[in-house]
Design an enzyme around this catalytic site. Structure first.
Site, PDB file in Angstrom:
ATOM      1  N   HIS A   1     -21.599   0.190  -4.718  1.00  0.00           N
ATOM      2  CA  HIS A   1     -20.642  -0.024  -5.803  1.00  0.00           C
ATOM      3  C   HIS A   1     -21.328  -0.752  -6.965  1.00  0.00           C
ATOM      4  O   HIS A   1     -21.892  -1.835  -6.768  1.00  0.00           O
ATOM      5  CB  HIS A   1     -19.470  -0.851  -5.268  1.00  0.00           C
ATOM      6  CG  HIS A   1     -18.239  -0.785  -6.092  1.00  0.00           C
ATOM      7  ND1 HIS A   1     -17.235  -1.739  -6.008  1.00  0.00           N
ATOM      8  CD2 HIS A   1     -17.806   0.128  -7.014  1.00  0.00           C
ATOM      9  CE1 HIS A   1     -16.255  -1.426  -6.833  1.00  0.00           C
ATOM     10  NE2 HIS A   1     -16.574  -0.298  -7.459  1.00  0.00           N
TER      11      HIS A   1
ATOM     12  N   ASP B   1     -13.649  -3.599  -8.123  1.00  0.00           N
ATOM     13  CA  ASP B   1     -12.334  -3.004  -8.366  1.00  0.00           C
ATOM     14  C   ASP B   1     -11.283  -4.107  -8.382  1.00  0.00           C
ATOM     15  O   ASP B   1     -11.242  -4.956  -7.483  1.00  0.00           O
ATOM     16  CB  ASP B   1     -11.986  -1.993  -7.265  1.00  0.00           C
ATOM     17  CG  ASP B   1     -12.884  -0.774  -7.307  1.00  0.00           C
ATOM     18  OD1 ASP B   1     -13.491  -0.518  -8.384  1.00  0.00           O
ATOM     19  OD2 ASP B   1     -13.016  -0.089  -6.266  1.00  0.00           O
TER      20      ASP B   1
ATOM     21  N   HIS C   1      -6.487   1.875  -9.677  1.00  0.00           N
ATOM     22  CA  HIS C   1      -7.088   0.538  -9.755  1.00  0.00           C
ATOM     23  C   HIS C   1      -7.916   0.478 -11.043  1.00  0.00           C
ATOM     24  O   HIS C   1      -8.062   1.493 -11.733  1.00  0.00           O
ATOM     25  CB  HIS C   1      -7.979   0.243  -8.534  1.00  0.00           C
ATOM     26  CG  HIS C   1      -9.196   1.083  -8.462  1.00  0.00           C
ATOM     27  ND1 HIS C   1      -9.179   2.382  -7.932  1.00  0.00           N
ATOM     28  CD2 HIS C   1     -10.483   0.857  -8.859  1.00  0.00           C
ATOM     29  CE1 HIS C   1     -10.393   2.907  -7.980  1.00  0.00           C
ATOM     30  NE2 HIS C   1     -11.206   1.982  -8.558  1.00  0.00           N
TER      31      HIS C   1
ATOM     32  N   HIS D   1     -11.705  -0.159 -12.354  1.00  0.00           N
ATOM     33  CA  HIS D   1     -13.113  -0.392 -12.057  1.00  0.00           C
ATOM     34  C   HIS D   1     -13.707  -1.164 -13.237  1.00  0.00           C
ATOM     35  O   HIS D   1     -13.641  -0.720 -14.380  1.00  0.00           O
ATOM     36  CB  HIS D   1     -13.839   0.952 -11.878  1.00  0.00           C
ATOM     37  CG  HIS D   1     -15.314   0.787 -11.679  1.00  0.00           C
ATOM     38  ND1 HIS D   1     -15.872   0.509 -10.447  1.00  0.00           N
ATOM     39  CD2 HIS D   1     -16.347   0.865 -12.557  1.00  0.00           C
ATOM     40  CE1 HIS D   1     -17.181   0.417 -10.580  1.00  0.00           C
ATOM     41  NE2 HIS D   1     -17.495   0.637 -11.854  1.00  0.00           N
TER      42      HIS D   1
END
Length: 259
Positions: free
Chosen positions: A152, A156, A231, A233
């Site tokens: 990642h 998030d 969500h 990011h």
């Protein structure tokens, strides 16, 4: 035999001429102090009386008047000098008051400038969460098959679809549109030269080149792009490009954001 008086320069002076001469002589003697001496003798007591009488004539009054006039002139000169000194003192006091007022005004302007700079510094250094009251659901560099790079590149934040998304600080929009796997995304160049990214938006509310401030709404959260649900990011970068990411939580904390 008859005698005749010679005419011309041998003629004797008249009584009037002799009287004038005596008067002139007396004036001369008075000027040399002779009459004053003779007047002291009994034979010239009458002359002394005449001299005393002369002291009460208009000449004495003229002298007294002259003294009074001179005194008046001196008084006027003194008054004018005092008035001039007072005027100079007032001018000096006025100039000093103006100087102090100007100094106070200058200091006030300097204080206003300092206050404005401090306010600007605080504004530029003010950061906040991209979604008010939210928290991180997926951490930085989390691994998994969901990310093409294998980890990642951001974090998030929990956000239902349509939740307002704001700029975390002061900056200028350098990207606003479709970002591939990021869906609708925005990239902002922050005032300190770093960059922040906001992905998976349902809508975008800013355009490239627009300046933004801390807390200014820039879009709405969503589920566009490569996602499993709505969500936000969020990334912190050293450049506007993918791959220049850094820890977003450490970035926000370094700018005074508690999370």
């Amino acid at each position: 035999m008859a005698f005749t008086r010679a005419t011309g320069k041998h003629r004797a002076r008249s009584q009037m001429s002799r009287t004038s001469a005596r008067a002139a002589g007396a004036a001369t003697l008075t000027a040399t102090g002779v009459i004053g001496t003779l007047a002291a003798s009994p034979a010239f007591a009458g002359g002394a009386a005449d001299a005393q009488a002369a002291s009460h004539t208009g000449l004495t009054g003229a002298v007294a008047l002259g003294d009074d006039l001179a005194g008046t002139v001196d008084d006027q000169a003194d008054a004018q000098a005092r008035a001039a000194a007072q005027e100079r003192a007032r001018a000096v006091a006025k100039a000093e008051a103006e100087r102090r007022a100007e100094a106070r005004a200058k200091e006030a302007r300097a204080e206003e400038i300092r206050a404005a700079r401090e306010a600007e510094r605080k504004r530029l250094n003010t950061f906040q969460l991209p979604v008010a009251g939210s928290y991180v659901t997926t951490g930085y560099q989390s691994g998994g098959s969901l990310w093409s790079s294998g980890s990642h590149s951001g974090v998030d934040f929990r956000a239902a679809s349509g939740t307002p998304v704001v700029s975390v600080g002061t900056g200028t929009v350098v990207e606003a549109g479709w970002g591939g796997s990021y869906g609708n995304n925005i990239v902002i160049r922050m005032h300190d030269g770093t960059y922040t990214q906001y992905g998976h938006l349902s809508s975008i509310g800013v355009s490239v080149g627009q300046s933004v401030t801390p807390g200014q709404q820039i879009g709405l959260s969503g589920a566009t792009g490569n996602v499993t649900g709505p969500h936000l990011h969020f990334e912190a970068r050293t450049s506007p490009d993918y791959g220049s990411d850094m820890d977003p939580v450490g970035y926000l904390r370094a700018h005074g954001v508690n999370l």
